[in-house]
Design a protein around this motif. Sequence first.
Motif, mmCIF file in Angstrom:
data_model
loop_
_atom_site.group_PDB
_atom_site.id
_atom_site.type_symbol
_atom_site.label_atom_id
_atom_site.label_comp_id
_atom_site.label_asym_id
_atom_site.label_seq_id
_atom_site.Cartn_x
_atom_site.Cartn_y
_atom_site.Cartn_z
ATOM 1 N N ASP A 80 0.815 -1.208 0.000
ATOM 2 C CA ASP A 80 0.000 0.000 0.000
ATOM 3 C C ASP A 80 0.854 1.266 0.000
ATOM 4 O OD1 ASP A 80 0.605 -1.245 2.486
ATOM 5 O OD2 ASP A 80 -0.747 0.076 3.550
ATOM 6 N N VAL A 81 2.084 1.180 0.447
ATOM 7 C CA VAL A 81 3.001 2.315 0.450
ATOM 8 C C VAL A 81 3.786 2.371 -0.861
ATOM 9 C CG1 VAL A 81 5.052 3.290 1.571
ATOM 10 C CG2 VAL A 81 3.214 2.312 2.960
ATOM 11 N N LEU A 82 4.267 1.220 -1.335
ATOM 12 C CA LEU A 82 5.191 1.186 -2.464
ATOM 13 C C LEU A 82 4.526 1.153 -3.838
ATOM 14 C CD1 LEU A 82 7.802 -1.269 -0.936
ATOM 15 C CD2 LEU A 82 7.963 1.225 -1.122
ATOM 16 N N SER A 83 3.445 0.405 -3.989
ATOM 17 C CA SER A 83 2.858 0.194 -5.315
ATOM 18 C C SER A 83 2.406 1.478 -6.017
ATOM 19 C CB SER A 83 1.687 -0.788 -5.240
ATOM 20 O OG SER A 83 1.111 -0.959 -6.516
ATOM 21 N N PRO A 84 1.626 2.350 -5.384
ATOM 22 C CA PRO A 84 1.128 3.522 -6.118
ATOM 23 C C PRO A 84 2.240 4.378 -6.735
ATOM 24 C CG PRO A 84 -0.085 3.271 -4.066
ATOM 25 C CD PRO A 84 1.074 2.301 -4.009
ATOM 26 N N GLY A 85 3.290 4.621 -6.003
ATOM 27 C CA GLY A 85 4.378 5.436 -6.526
ATOM 28 C C GLY A 85 5.140 4.762 -7.650
ATOM 29 N N LEU A 86 5.283 3.438 -7.567
ATOM 30 C CA LEU A 86 6.018 2.715 -8.606
ATOM 31 C C LEU A 86 5.275 2.685 -9.926
ATOM 32 C CD1 LEU A 86 7.509 -0.221 -6.528
ATOM 33 C CD2 LEU A 86 8.710 1.757 -7.487
ATOM 34 N N VAL A 87 3.951 2.597 -9.882
ATOM 35 C CA VAL A 87 3.166 2.620 -11.117
ATOM 36 C C VAL A 87 3.463 3.915 -11.875
ATOM 37 C CG1 VAL A 87 0.823 2.749 -12.060
ATOM 38 C CG2 VAL A 87 1.366 1.061 -10.278
ATOM 39 N N THR A 88 3.513 5.016 -11.159
ATOM 40 C CA THR A 88 3.812 6.311 -11.772
ATOM 41 C C THR A 88 5.283 6.408 -12.172
ATOM 42 O OG1 THR A 88 2.081 7.340 -10.459
ATOM 43 C CG2 THR A 88 3.745 8.808 -11.403
ATOM 44 N N TRP A 90 7.659 4.187 -12.764
ATOM 45 C CA TRP A 90 8.159 3.304 -13.803
ATOM 46 C C TRP A 90 7.239 3.217 -15.021
ATOM 47 C CZ3 TRP A 90 12.897 1.375 -14.310
ATOM 48 C CH2 TRP A 90 13.731 1.439 -13.197
ATOM 49 N N GLY A 91 6.107 3.908 -14.997
ATOM 50 C CA GLY A 91 5.210 3.899 -16.145
ATOM 51 C C GLY A 91 4.528 2.568 -16.371
ATOM 52 N N TYR A 92 4.238 1.853 -15.278
ATOM 53 C CA TYR A 92 3.520 0.588 -15.416
ATOM 54 C C TYR A 92 2.086 0.859 -15.852
ATOM 55 C CZ TYR A 92 7.369 -1.336 -12.592
ATOM 56 O OH TYR A 92 8.589 -1.702 -12.098
ATOM 57 N N PRO A 93 1.468 -0.103 -16.524
ATOM 58 C CA PRO A 93 0.078 0.091 -16.931
ATOM 59 C C PRO A 93 -0.841 0.202 -15.714
ATOM 60 C CG PRO A 93 0.761 -2.178 -17.327
ATOM 61 C CD PRO A 93 1.985 -1.422 -16.902
ATOM 62 N N ALA A 94 -1.910 0.949 -15.859
ATOM 63 C CA ALA A 94 -2.865 1.177 -14.761
ATOM 64 C C ALA A 94 -3.851 0.018 -14.681
ATOM 65 C CB ALA A 94 -3.588 2.499 -14.963
ATOM 66 N N ILE A 95 -3.324 -1.174 -14.375
ATOM 67 C CA ILE A 95 -4.155 -2.379 -14.313
ATOM 68 C C ILE A 95 -4.384 -2.864 -12.895
ATOM 69 C CG2 ILE A 95 -3.520 -3.177 -16.635
ATOM 70 C CD1 ILE A 95 -1.560 -5.162 -15.210
ATOM 71 N N GLY A 96 -3.612 -2.320 -11.947
ATOM 72 C CA GLY A 96 -3.771 -2.808 -10.582
ATOM 73 C C GLY A 96 -2.621 -2.468 -9.678
ATOM 74 N N VAL A 97 -2.087 -3.490 -9.007
ATOM 75 C CA VAL A 97 -1.187 -3.306 -7.887
ATOM 76 C C VAL A 97 0.121 -4.065 -8.118
ATOM 77 C CG1 VAL A 97 -0.943 -3.709 -5.404
ATOM 78 C CG2 VAL A 97 -3.174 -3.114 -6.338
ATOM 79 N N VAL A 98 1.253 -3.378 -7.942
ATOM 80 C CA VAL A 98 2.564 -4.023 -8.014
ATOM 81 C C VAL A 98 2.710 -4.921 -6.789
ATOM 82 C CG1 VAL A 98 5.056 -3.654 -8.085
ATOM 83 C CG2 VAL A 98 3.538 -2.050 -9.270
ATOM 84 N N ALA A 105 14.786 -4.488 -10.275
ATOM 85 C CA ALA A 105 14.438 -3.331 -9.443
ATOM 86 C C ALA A 105 13.652 -2.266 -10.189
ATOM 87 C CB ALA A 105 15.684 -2.742 -8.798
ATOM 88 N N GLY A 106 12.736 -2.682 -11.042
ATOM 89 C CA GLY A 106 11.833 -1.735 -11.682
ATOM 90 C C GLY A 106 11.676 -1.884 -13.174
ATOM 91 N N HIS A 107 12.653 -2.447 -13.856
ATOM 92 C CA HIS A 107 12.545 -2.573 -15.312
ATOM 93 C C HIS A 107 11.444 -3.549 -15.708
ATOM 94 C CE1 HIS A 107 16.001 -0.046 -16.076
ATOM 95 N NE2 HIS A 107 16.589 -0.649 -15.064
ATOM 96 N N ASP A 108 11.178 -4.528 -14.862
ATOM 97 C CA ASP A 108 10.039 -5.413 -15.040
ATOM 98 C C ASP A 108 9.390 -5.583 -13.663
ATOM 99 O OD1 ASP A 108 11.895 -7.080 -13.763
ATOM 100 O OD2 ASP A 108 11.486 -8.801 -15.025
ATOM 101 N N THR A 109 8.164 -6.100 -13.679
ATOM 102 C CA THR A 109 7.456 -6.287 -12.411
ATOM 103 C C THR A 109 6.353 -7.314 -12.570
ATOM 104 O OG1 THR A 109 6.585 -5.104 -10.493
ATOM 105 C CG2 THR A 109 5.644 -4.508 -12.634
ATOM 106 N N VAL A 110 5.695 -7.618 -11.472
ATOM 107 C CA VAL A 110 4.527 -8.493 -11.440
ATOM 108 C C VAL A 110 3.415 -7.734 -10.740
ATOM 109 C CG1 VAL A 110 3.636 -10.718 -10.694
ATOM 110 C CG2 VAL A 110 6.030 -10.506 -11.328
ATOM 111 N N MET A 111 2.207 -7.810 -11.306
ATOM 112 C CA MET A 111 1.088 -7.021 -10.779
ATOM 113 C C MET A 111 -0.171 -7.861 -10.617
ATOM 114 S SD MET A 111 1.488 -3.514 -13.055
ATOM 115 C CE MET A 111 0.361 -2.547 -12.016
ATOM 116 N N LEU A 112 -0.960 -7.528 -9.595
ATOM 117 C CA LEU A 112 -2.343 -8.005 -9.539
ATOM 118 C C LEU A 112 -3.082 -7.232 -10.616
ATOM 119 C CD1 LEU A 112 -2.977 -7.981 -5.684
ATOM 120 C CD2 LEU A 112 -2.633 -9.986 -7.150
#
Length: 159
Positions: A80-88, A90-98, A105-112
Amino acid sequence: MFDQSEESEWVGPPVDSEMIRRAESVLQVRLPKSYVDLLSVQNGGVLHNRCFPTAFPTSWAPDHFCVDVIWGVGGENGIDVLSPGLVTEWGYPAIGVVLGLTPSAGHDTVMLDYSECGPLGEPSVAYVDEDRVPKRVADSFAAFRDGFVSCRTYGDEED
């Protein structure tokens, strides 16, 4: 699922229902029951088996990716602290939660991924590579949790 052999900054405080409610409020989604159940055993941490098989190539390997940490809730290293900022950031798609931390360390990720089920539904899990196109790797968090294998399976020396 978690490596119990080492203390980790990634293990959060014991989880209670208020922490889950706050995390869901911040993230504006309902967290999967299987994820919440896992956090009741241990609130995040370093994974024991870290490799997840794929039917497609990733920036990590031709047939898998690695996840070092699944975040818990609350505390300074909570989802809840880390995911919202990382989406912005790193430019992750707005599909959910990291969900956690990969070796890149950010170039790729896994999301709900809530894109098909909505914020109150049961999300799938997606791998997001450098192209930022989400690719489904599991139909649920439970399937994702159960899909990890030892990295030795792929000839990696470490798990």
